[in-house]
Design a protein around this motif. Sequence first.
Motif, PDB file in Angstrom:
ATOM      1  N   TRP A  78       0.843  -1.192   0.000  1.00 17.81           N
ATOM      2  CA  TRP A  78       0.000   0.000   0.000  1.00 17.81           C
ATOM      3  C   TRP A  78       0.878   1.241   0.000  1.00 17.81           C
ATOM      4  N   LEU A  79       0.426   2.254  -0.716  1.00 12.98           N
ATOM      5  CA  LEU A  79       1.154   3.522  -0.739  1.00 12.98           C
ATOM      6  C   LEU A  79       1.136   4.143   0.653  1.00 12.98           C
ATOM      7  N   LEU A  80       2.304   4.430   1.176  1.00 14.62           N
ATOM      8  CA  LEU A  80       2.442   4.975   2.526  1.00 14.62           C
ATOM      9  C   LEU A  80       2.274   6.486   2.563  1.00 14.62           C
ATOM     10  N   TYR A  81       2.348   7.127   1.408  1.00 13.12           N
ATOM     11  CA  TYR A  81       2.383   8.582   1.399  1.00 13.12           C
ATOM     12  C   TYR A  81       3.368   9.071   2.468  1.00 13.12           C
ATOM     13  N   SER A  82       2.965  10.015   3.329  1.00 16.44           N
ATOM     14  CA  SER A  82       3.948  10.664   4.208  1.00 16.44           C
ATOM     15  C   SER A  82       4.404   9.816   5.386  1.00 16.44           C
ATOM     16  N   ASN A  83       3.836   8.623   5.574  1.00 13.76           N
ATOM     17  CA  ASN A  83       4.469   7.696   6.511  1.00 13.76           C
ATOM     18  C   ASN A  83       5.916   7.419   6.105  1.00 13.76           C
ATOM     19  N   THR A  84       6.201   7.588   4.810  1.00 15.50           N
ATOM     20  CA  THR A  84       7.566   7.409   4.307  1.00 15.50           C
ATOM     21  C   THR A  84       8.547   8.354   4.990  1.00 15.50           C
ATOM     22  N   LYS A  85       8.070   9.514   5.414  1.00 13.73           N
ATOM     23  CA  LYS A  85       8.962  10.514   6.003  1.00 13.73           C
ATOM     24  C   LYS A  85       9.705   9.980   7.219  1.00 13.73           C
ATOM     25  N   VAL A  86       9.076   9.134   8.006  1.00 13.49           N
ATOM     26  CA  VAL A  86       9.732   8.623   9.208  1.00 13.49           C
ATOM     27  C   VAL A  86      10.841   7.640   8.834  1.00 13.49           C
ATOM     28  N   ILE A  87      10.633   6.873   7.762  1.00 17.64           N
ATOM     29  CA  ILE A  87      11.681   5.962   7.297  1.00 17.64           C
ATOM     30  C   ILE A  87      12.878   6.758   6.804  1.00 17.64           C
ATOM     31  N   THR A  88      12.612   7.800   6.014  1.00 19.17           N
ATOM     32  CA  THR A  88      13.700   8.658   5.532  1.00 19.17           C
ATOM     33  C   THR A  88      14.401   9.349   6.693  1.00 19.17           C
ATOM     34  N   ALA A  89      13.633   9.821   7.668  1.00 22.61           N
ATOM     35  CA  ALA A  89      14.236  10.446   8.847  1.00 22.61           C
ATOM     36  C   ALA A  89      15.143   9.470   9.576  1.00 22.61           C
ATOM     37  N   ALA A  90      14.710   8.207   9.662  1.00 24.39           N
ATOM     38  CA  ALA A  90      15.549   7.205  10.327  1.00 24.39           C
ATOM     39  C   ALA A  90      16.889   7.063   9.630  1.00 24.39           C
ATOM     40  N   GLY A  91      16.907   7.283   8.323  1.00 24.82           N
ATOM     41  CA  GLY A  91      18.181   7.270   7.619  1.00 24.82           C
ATOM     42  C   GLY A  91      19.107   8.377   8.083  1.00 24.82           C
ATOM     43  N   LEU A  92      18.556   9.562   8.368  1.00 22.56           N
ATOM     44  CA  LEU A  92      19.381  10.653   8.907  1.00 22.56           C
ATOM     45  C   LEU A  92      19.798  10.369  10.340  1.00 22.56           C
ATOM     46  N   TRP A  93      18.909   9.767  11.143  1.00 27.11           N
ATOM     47  CA  TRP A  93      19.304   9.388  12.503  1.00 27.11           C
ATOM     48  C   TRP A  93      20.533   8.462  12.430  1.00 27.11           C
ATOM     49  N   ALA A  94      20.479   7.511  11.489  1.00 32.59           N
ATOM     50  CA  ALA A  94      21.579   6.550  11.369  1.00 32.59           C
ATOM     51  C   ALA A  94      22.870   7.234  10.929  1.00 32.59           C
ATOM     52  N   LEU A  95      22.763   8.200  10.008  1.00 32.78           N
ATOM     53  CA  LEU A  95      23.962   8.938   9.610  1.00 32.78           C
ATOM     54  C   LEU A  95      24.584   9.642  10.812  1.00 32.78           C
ATOM     55  N   ALA A  96      23.734  10.217  11.658  1.00 36.42           N
ATOM     56  CA  ALA A  96      24.237  10.894  12.855  1.00 36.42           C
ATOM     57  C   ALA A  96      24.869   9.889  13.813  1.00 36.42           C
ATOM     58  N   GLU A  97      24.208   8.772  13.990  1.00 41.09           N
ATOM     59  CA  GLU A  97      24.742   7.761  14.918  1.00 41.09           C
ATOM     60  C   GLU A  97      26.041   7.146  14.411  1.00 41.09           C
ATOM     61  N   ASP A  98      26.190   7.096  13.090  1.00 35.49           N
ATOM     62  CA  ASP A  98      27.417   6.547  12.511  1.00 35.49           C
ATOM     63  C   ASP A  98      28.532   7.582  12.411  1.00 35.49           C
ATOM     64  N   GLY A  99      28.289   8.785  12.944  1.00 34.76           N
ATOM     65  CA  GLY A  99      29.322   9.805  13.001  1.00 34.76           C
ATOM     66  C   GLY A  99      29.539  10.565  11.710  1.00 34.76           C
ATOM     67  N   LEU A 100      28.601  10.470  10.774  1.00 33.96           N
ATOM     68  CA  LEU A 100      28.767  11.116   9.478  1.00 33.96           C
ATOM     69  C   LEU A 100      28.187  12.522   9.429  1.00 33.96           C
ATOM     70  N   LEU A 101      27.338  12.862  10.380  1.00 35.80           N
ATOM     71  CA  LEU A 101      26.841  14.222  10.526  1.00 35.80           C
ATOM     72  C   LEU A 101      26.274  14.367  11.934  1.00 35.80           C
ATOM     73  N   ARG A 102      25.982  15.601  12.322  1.00 33.73           N
ATOM     74  CA  ARG A 102      25.246  15.873  13.562  1.00 33.73           C
ATOM     75  C   ARG A 102      23.920  16.507  13.175  1.00 33.73           C
ATOM     76  N   LEU A 103      22.880  16.143  13.851  1.00 35.99           N
ATOM     77  CA  LEU A 103      21.575  16.690  13.494  1.00 35.99           C
ATOM     78  C   LEU A 103      21.455  18.176  13.819  1.00 35.99           C
ATOM     79  N   THR A 104      22.358  18.699  14.607  1.00 42.71           N
ATOM     80  CA  THR A 104      22.427  20.135  14.864  1.00 42.71           C
ATOM     81  C   THR A 104      23.254  20.871  13.812  1.00 42.71           C
ATOM     82  N   ASP A 105      23.900  20.155  12.904  1.00 45.86           N
ATOM     83  CA  ASP A 105      24.715  20.789  11.871  1.00 45.86           C
ATOM     84  C   ASP A 105      23.855  21.546  10.865  1.00 45.86           C
ATOM     85  N   PRO A 106      24.391  22.617  10.281  1.00 44.98           N
ATOM     86  CA  PRO A 106      23.757  23.187   9.088  1.00 44.98           C
ATOM     87  C   PRO A 106      23.816  22.178   7.945  1.00 44.98           C
ATOM     88  N   ILE A 107      22.729  22.052   7.211  1.00 44.16           N
ATOM     89  CA  ILE A 107      22.681  21.111   6.088  1.00 44.16           C
ATOM     90  C   ILE A 107      23.793  21.416   5.088  1.00 44.16           C
TER      91      ILE A 107
END
Length: 377
Positions: A78-107
């Motif tokens: 089924w099409l998730l529409y904006s439920n997808t946003k949380v999956i994509t956000a989890a990808g950024l959480w993982a980047l932060a946890e892996d030391g590749l960025l900080r979520l407080t950083d400027p993009i």
Amino acid sequence: MTAASPLPSAFPLPSATPAELGLDPAKLDLLCARIEADIAAGHHPGAQVALARHGKLALFRSFGAARAGVAASDASLWLLYSNTKVITAAGLWALAEDGLLRLTDPIAQHLPGFEAGGKGAITFIELLTHQAGFPGAEIPPAAWEDAAKLRELVCALTLQWEPGSRVRYHPSAAHWVAAAVIRAVTGEDHRAYLRRRIIAPLGLDAELFVGVPVEMQARTADMHDVDGAVRMPEGTAAFLAAGVPGGGGYGTARAMAAFYQALLQGGALAGRRIISPRMMAYAVRNYTGDRVDEYNGMPMHRGLGPHLRGTTPAMRGLGAIAHPGTFGHGGVGSSYCWGDPESGLSFAFLSNTRQTEEFHGPRMDTLSTLAHAAVIS
């Protein structure tokens, strides 16, 4: 009607009866009866619902038709529409946890060029909490498969107001920015990265997709307008494959219930960890307080991807009686998925009509409230 093919693999959540998980079966019967009644009344052709608690699946049912002549089945996507946003956000959480960025950083620190037009100070926190300042921006289909064009377009986004000064839901462009960052930081397309880092480690790669492979596209449900017409470009091969990061994921309800079980359990599912408990706690804080989200007309208590119930009188989608810490997201007019950290309950409802908010809001409040009310021990 014919049915879609059966599910291709084992599932990471074992099943249990509602009673074994401290849930009132009668309330779940009422929940399912409401879904059946809405289908009978013509509000949508089909739907799927799932509830899980304490790492076990309590309910998983499919209803009606996934597409013309094809019955909804447990394998339907089924099409998730904006439920997808949380999956994509989890990808950024993982980047932060892996030391590749900080979520407080400027993009712009990780996506050079993004600073153009006064965007240099926008942080990932502002991006994920809908404070970035470009809610009306869109990324055209021509950039979906063109990484260079996507980067050019997101760097050229223009501000509508000063970042951080207002809260207004960003339906689309913010998560294309996230996709461009994922590629800039990892060298991977966001679809491949999310599959490798978030979806596959949880054992959900047969039932959750940001970018549906060609061989899986026959499993997808059509999305309809209120008048019954099939929506486009949703459902086209290009849209299915694109993995639109803010609204183009596909999945089963039990996959989304399982994803939220992982978030409730501190970032792990069936012994497979994607995020640490500390990162999860950081992601589901309330970053916007009781400030009104101008798009929704109410406080949305934004976390870094999902929103929270909070204690305001009204709340969209999560259920009026939800614990204040309940977090989740919706898909426009069609779906909602959430997790309740107090009860351990996760919930996913997916349907195939983009209904009006006048119908969808009350419908989701009823379904979510029935799910919360089922918790009796």
